[in-house]
Design an enzyme around this catalytic site. Structure first.
Site, PDB file in Angstrom:
ATOM      1  N   TYR A 153       2.608  10.172  -0.456  1.00 33.23           N
ATOM      2  CA  TYR A 153       3.639   9.770   0.396  1.00 33.23           C
ATOM      3  C   TYR A 153       4.961   9.985  -0.275  1.00 33.23           C
ATOM      4  CZ  TYR A 153       0.040   6.656   2.321  1.00 33.23           C
ATOM      5  OH  TYR A 153      -0.846   6.188   2.914  1.00 33.23           O
TER       6      TYR A 153
ATOM      7  N   HIS B 182      -8.190   9.321  -1.711  1.00 38.62           N
ATOM      8  CA  HIS B 182      -7.466   9.472  -0.245  1.00 38.62           C
ATOM      9  C   HIS B 182      -8.120   9.918   0.628  1.00 38.62           C
ATOM     10  CE1 HIS B 182      -2.942   9.422   1.037  1.00 38.62           C
ATOM     11  NE2 HIS B 182      -3.997   9.271   2.268  1.00 38.62           N
TER      12      HIS B 182
ATOM     13  N   ASP C   7       0.858  -1.307  -0.065  1.00 37.27           N
ATOM     14  CA  ASP C   7      -0.047  -0.114  -0.032  1.00 37.27           C
ATOM     15  C   ASP C   7       0.949   1.243  -0.067  1.00 37.27           C
ATOM     16  OD1 ASP C   7      -2.955   1.164   0.690  1.00 37.27           O
ATOM     17  OD2 ASP C   7      -1.128   2.422   1.914  1.00 37.27           O
TER      18      ASP C   7
ATOM     19  N   LYS D 274      -3.395   5.755  -4.235  1.00 39.78           N
ATOM     20  CA  LYS D 274      -4.190   6.766  -3.898  1.00 39.78           C
ATOM     21  C   LYS D 274      -4.242   8.042  -4.687  1.00 39.78           C
ATOM     22  CE  LYS D 274      -3.795   4.780   0.893  1.00 39.78           C
ATOM     23  NZ  LYS D 274      -2.495   4.553   0.554  1.00 39.78           N
TER      24      LYS D 274
END
Length: 307
Positions: free
Chosen positions: A58, A114, A53, A83
């Site tokens: 990120y 998200h 994931d 996401k």
């Protein structure tokens, strides 16, 4: 429904409303620095994880993709989640393409919205645009239902196998149900014994939406792993307290994506797959509920309507 799958003999898997399956124990990369993400994802795949994931915001998709390639595990044996970020609610296809390029793959197994909040796509700074007063620069004329309809359109491209949401409460899921066509395959939310999300889980179960728990061990500074009840159960089963918390989640009917950059911890978390808690064990952990949410950014709009 939890079962073993031929492509993932280490972990169990839950069936999705698409007919596909999501591994019960996945590997999270939130807050992992790029180099840490590469090393930890490669390690996770080599010790048996088959769900990875990540997310566009990120900042580690490229390293996650390289780890997948270098792990030696065939792409078709890996369930990959990423996401859509909030500054791309009006540029869904574009954000997907960027993630595909960074990850170095042709398709995503699960693509999630998200957050149910759109931010200014031309704001500053680009990822977390702010107004002069320091509050989030939101795109108020973009509703998440419109974003979801754009995700629905992606399913015909072959670039996503399933679509879902993250951080959606019952209120916002109801909006999607009334205004859109496709039911989310997954709702990824913060969920652990301090925040058990019982109302949300009941709603999702009744409508065929699988729940995946992020932060299943609590936050980094959470005392959850050192709770006396958890430590006692771990001692009885001769396992790590983290495995107890993850087993509680799996037996509660939802998948998990624990995160670690420590090889021994990455491996030991998989103990949960073979751990069976008693009804008494489960009851004791259930009593830890305190409504403690660790992830609730100051969006400036209501995201969690029950709080």
């Amino acid at each position: 429904m939890i079962q073993k799958t031929a492509s993932n003999t280490t972990n169990g898997a839950f069936e999705l409303n698409t007919g596909g399956h999501i591994p019960a124990i996945g590997f999270g990369t939130w807050k992992s620095k790029p180099e840490d993400a590469y090393i930890s994802v490669k390690t996770a795949l080599q010790v048996g994880y088959r769900h990875i994931d990540t997310a566009f915001n990120y900042g580690n998709e490229a390293e996650v993709g390289k780890a997948i390639k270098d792990s030696g595990v065939p792409r078709d044996e890996i369930f990959l989640t990423t996401k859509l970020w909030s500054t791309y609610h009006t540029r869904v296809a574009e954000n997907l393409e960027l993630s595909l390029q960074r990850l170095g793959v042709d398709y995503i197994d699960l693509y999630l919205v998200h957050w149910p909040v759109a931010m200014n796509p031309h704001g500053t700074p680009p990822m977390f645009p702010l107004l002069p007063d320091g509050t989030r620069d939101l795109q108020h004329d973009r509703h998440f239902a419109a974003t979801w309809r754009d995700l629905e359109a992606l399913q015909s491209t072959g670039k996503v196998r399933a679509i879902g949401v993250a951080n959606f409460d019952v209120h916002n899921l109801e909006v999607l149900r009334k205004e859109c066509t496709v039911t989310p395959a997954v709702n990824q939310v913060e969920l652990h014994p301090y925040l058990q999300q019982r109302k949300l889980k009941k709603y999702c179960k009744e409508r065929g939406i699988h729940v995946t728990a992020y932060s299943p061990l609590g936050s980094t500074d959470s005392p959850l792993k050192t709770e006396g009840v958890v430590k006692d159960i771990a001692a009885e089963h001769s396992c790590d307290p983290c495995a107890v918390l993850l087993a509680w989640a799996l037996q509660s009917g939802h998948s998990v994506i624990p995160k670690s950059i420590t090889p021994s911890r990455i491996k030991s978390n998989l103990q949960a797959d073979s751990l069976t808690l008693s009804e008494e064990d489960t009851r004791k952990i259930d009593q830890l509920e305190k409504g403690q949410r660790y992830c609730n950014p100051p969006w400036g709009v209501t995201v969690f309507h029950d709080e």
